[in-house]
Write a protein that holds these residues in place. Structure first.
Motif, short mmCIF file in Angstrom:
data_model
loop_
_atom_site.label_atom_id
_atom_site.label_comp_id
_atom_site.label_asym_id
_atom_site.label_seq_id
_atom_site.Cartn_x
_atom_site.Cartn_y
_atom_site.Cartn_z
N ALA A 9 35.41 25.31 46.80
CA ALA A 9 35.63 26.56 46.07
C ALA A 9 35.81 27.67 47.08
N PHE A 78 39.20 26.16 42.70
CA PHE A 78 39.40 27.49 42.14
C PHE A 78 39.06 28.54 43.18
N THR A 90 42.44 37.59 44.95
CA THR A 90 42.05 36.42 44.15
C THR A 90 43.18 36.01 43.22
N SER A 94 45.17 32.46 43.56
CA SER A 94 45.10 31.52 42.44
C SER A 94 46.50 31.08 42.03
N THR A 99 45.66 27.25 41.11
CA THR A 99 44.32 27.09 40.55
C THR A 99 44.15 28.03 39.35
N PRO A 100 43.17 27.78 38.48
CA PRO A 100 42.96 28.63 37.31
C PRO A 100 42.68 30.08 37.72
N GLY A 101 43.26 31.02 36.99
CA GLY A 101 43.03 32.42 37.31
C GLY A 101 43.85 33.33 36.43
N ARG A 211 37.88 31.75 29.72
CA ARG A 211 38.51 30.54 30.25
C ARG A 211 39.64 30.16 29.32
N ASP A 266 40.96 34.18 32.57
CA ASP A 266 40.13 33.22 33.29
C ASP A 266 39.25 33.95 34.30
N PHE A 315 34.26 27.38 35.35
CA PHE A 315 35.22 26.87 36.33
C PHE A 315 34.87 25.48 36.82
#
Length: 418
Positions: A9, A78, A90, A94, A99-101, A211, A266, A315
Motif C-alpha cells: 500500500a 491502492f 493521490t 491512483s 488502483t481504486p481512487g 467505495r 473511493d 480498500f
C-alpha cells in the motif's frame, strides 16, 4: 524486500491522520511505502513522520511519470492520502497505476474551495456566495456589494489556517494583507484569497468512507468554536450527535449529495457544514480522513468504530464493508474531543501534567501538542492548540460533569513559558 505473498500500500504524505494508517495496514500484512508529495511541506507535518512504519520513503520531485515507474514494480493495491496536501498526487497516482481512487477530473474542485463551492451551486445545493480576490481592495469592493459580514481564507488550506471573520472593510483589508503573500498550512503560496458571505447557524462535521460510489457516514459531530485570544474561530470541541437526531439526518442526506457532486467515490471524506436558517450549506470538504483529533479514541468510543479502520476495511476488501455502505453509524455513548488552548506566548519550559484528568470517568485519553523548547503563541486555530482530551461515557450526566470539570481547570493546565 517484498515477499511473493506480501501486499503493498502507498500512503502519500503520511502525516497527521497518515500516522494512523500505516500501523493498521501493516497489521493486515501490507508493506507500506511513503511518498512525500513536495519538498516544502510544513515542518509541523514532517516531524510527525514515523519511519519505522514504512518499508521505504520516496520524495516526489514533480516528475509524475518517474514516480509511477518507481512504484509500478511494487504492484500497489491502492494509494491513500495521509494529509490534505496529498489529495492531488493521490488521485494522479491512483489513475496512473490503475488502483481504486477518485477520478482526477475533479481533483481541483476537491482542493480549491472556490471551485468546490461553484461545483455544488451548479448541482443545485445550497452554498455561500463567493469571489476570489487578488488584492485587499478587490475583496473589499466585492464585500460591499455582497453584504457584511464575510469570511476570508486561503483557497486550499486546512485546520482553520488564516480564516478571518470580517464585519467591516478595515477587517477585511487586514485579513487580505495577512493571507496574500503567505503560505498555507500545506505549504502553497497564497496569491489570491477566497471571500464568502457568512453562513449563519451552527457548524457540524460529517465524516464518511466511500467505495465504488457508495457512501457510509462514520459520524456527525457538532463542531463548536468560541471567541478566545481575539479570534472567533478557536476550536472548543467536537461532540457526537445521535444519528436519529433531526439535524444529523438532514446533514447526512446533504453530504451524500456533496460527495456525488464532487465525485468522491473511493476514500474518506471530511466535511464541515453549517446548518443555516435555509438548511445545510457546505463550508468545505476534504477528500481524506479527519485528523487524529476526531477519528481516534473519543469519537470511536461513541460509535464503536473509527473512520480510519473503516477506510482500511474498504480498500482491503473486508467482507463487513459492503453491508455498511449506504448506511450510517450507531450511537453507543456520548463522545467528544475537547480542545485545551494555549493562553500565553513564549518558549515552553515545562509542560502541564494532564494525568490529573485521568481520575474523571469520561476521560479516555489526552494528547499534548507542544514539545519542550517549542515557541508557542495564544491559540487561534488547530495548529496552535495545547492539547486534545478524548471523552466518552454512556451516562450523559457523568459525561457533562466531567466536561465542565476540565473546562474549570483550563487556566491551571497551561505550560510554563519563558
Amino acid at each position: 524486500m517484498k515477499t511473493a505473498l506480501q501486499k503493498t500500500a502507498v500512503i502519500v504524505d503520511p502525516y497527521s491522520t497518515g500516522i494512523l494508517l500505516a500501523p493498521r495496514l501493516r497489521a493486515r500484512g501490507y508493506q507500506v511505502v511513503a511518498v512525500q508529495s513536495r519538498p516544502d511541506l510544513a515542518p509541523s507535518l514532517l516531524r510527525s513522520y514515523r519511519s519505522e512504519d514504512f518499508a521505504g520513503h520516496i520524495a516526489h520531485d514533480g516528475d509524475l511519470a518517474a514516480l509511477v515507474e518507481r512504484l509500478r514494480p511494487l504492484d500497489p493495491a491502492f494509494v491513500l492520502p495521509g494529509n490534505e496536501s496529498a489529495v492531488e498526487l493521490t488521485d494522479a497516482l491512483s489513475e496512473a497505476l490503475g488502483t481504486p481512487g477518485n477520478s482526477p477530473k475533479l481533483t481541483a474542485a476537491r482542493r480549491n474551495k472556490f471551485m468546490m463551492i461553484e461545483r455544488l451551486a451548479a448541482a443545485g445545493l445550497l452554498t455561500a456566495r463567493q469571489t476570489m480576490a487578488g488584492s485587499a481592495a478587490e475583496a473589499a469592493e466585492w464585500a460591499a456589494q455582497a453584504g457584511w459580514p464575510v469570511v476570508a481564507k486561503p483557497l486550499a488550506s486546512a485546520s482553520t489556517d488564516h480564516v478571518y471573520f470580517c464585519s467591516r472593510p478595515a477587517e477585511l483589508r487586514a485579513a487580505a494583507d495577512s493571507i496574500l503573500g503567505s503560505r498555507d498550512f500545506c505549504g502553497t503560496a497564497n496569491d489570491r484569497l477566497l471571500v464568502q458571505t457568512y453562513l449563519d447557524g451552527e457548524e457540524y462535521v460529517v465524516n464518511t468512507v466511500s467505495r465504488g460510489g457508495r457512501h457510509y457516514v462514520c459520524d456527525v459531530l457538532h463542531s463548536a468554536k468560541r471567541t478566545l485570544n481575539g479570534s472567533p474561530f478557536v476550536y472548543d470541541y467536537y461532540r457526537l450527535l445521535p444519528p436519529d437526531d433531526v439535524t444529523a439526518q438532514a446533514l447526512m442526506a446533504y453530504i451524500r449529495r456533496v460527495l456525488d457532486a464532487l465525485e468522491i467515490t473511493d476514500g474518506a471524506g471530511h466535511a464541515e457544514v453549517r446548518m443555516t436558517s435555509r438548511g445545510p450549506a457546505l463550508v468545505e470538504i476534504a477528500a481524506r480522513a479527519m485528523g487524529p483529533a476526531g477519528s481516534t479514541t473519543g469519537i470511536a468510543a461513541g460509535t464503536g468504530h473509527d473512520q480510519v479502520d473503516l477506510l482500511v476495511d474498504a480498500f482491503d476488501g473486508a467482507a463487513t464493508v459492503g453491508p455498511l455502505l449506504d448506511g450510517h453509524y450507531r450511537f453507543e455513548a456520548e463522545a467528544m474531543v475537547l480542545y485545551l488552548p494555549v493562553l500565553g506566548s513564549g518558549r515552553v519550559e515545562a509542560l502541564p501534567d494532564l494525568s490529573v484528568l485521568d481520575r474523571l470517568e469520561s476521560v479516555r485519553g489526552h494528547t499534548l501538542v507542544p514539545r519542550l523548547g517549542d515557541v508557542v503563541e495564544p491559540t487561534l486555530d488547530l495548529t496552535q492548540i495545547l492539547a486534545k482530551v478524548y471523552l466518552a461515557h454512556p451516562d450523559r450526566a457523568v459525561f457533562e460533569r466531567d466536561w465542565a470539570a476540565i473546562r474549570a481547570m483550563e487556566d491551571m493546565l497551561q505550560p510554563r513559558l519563558s
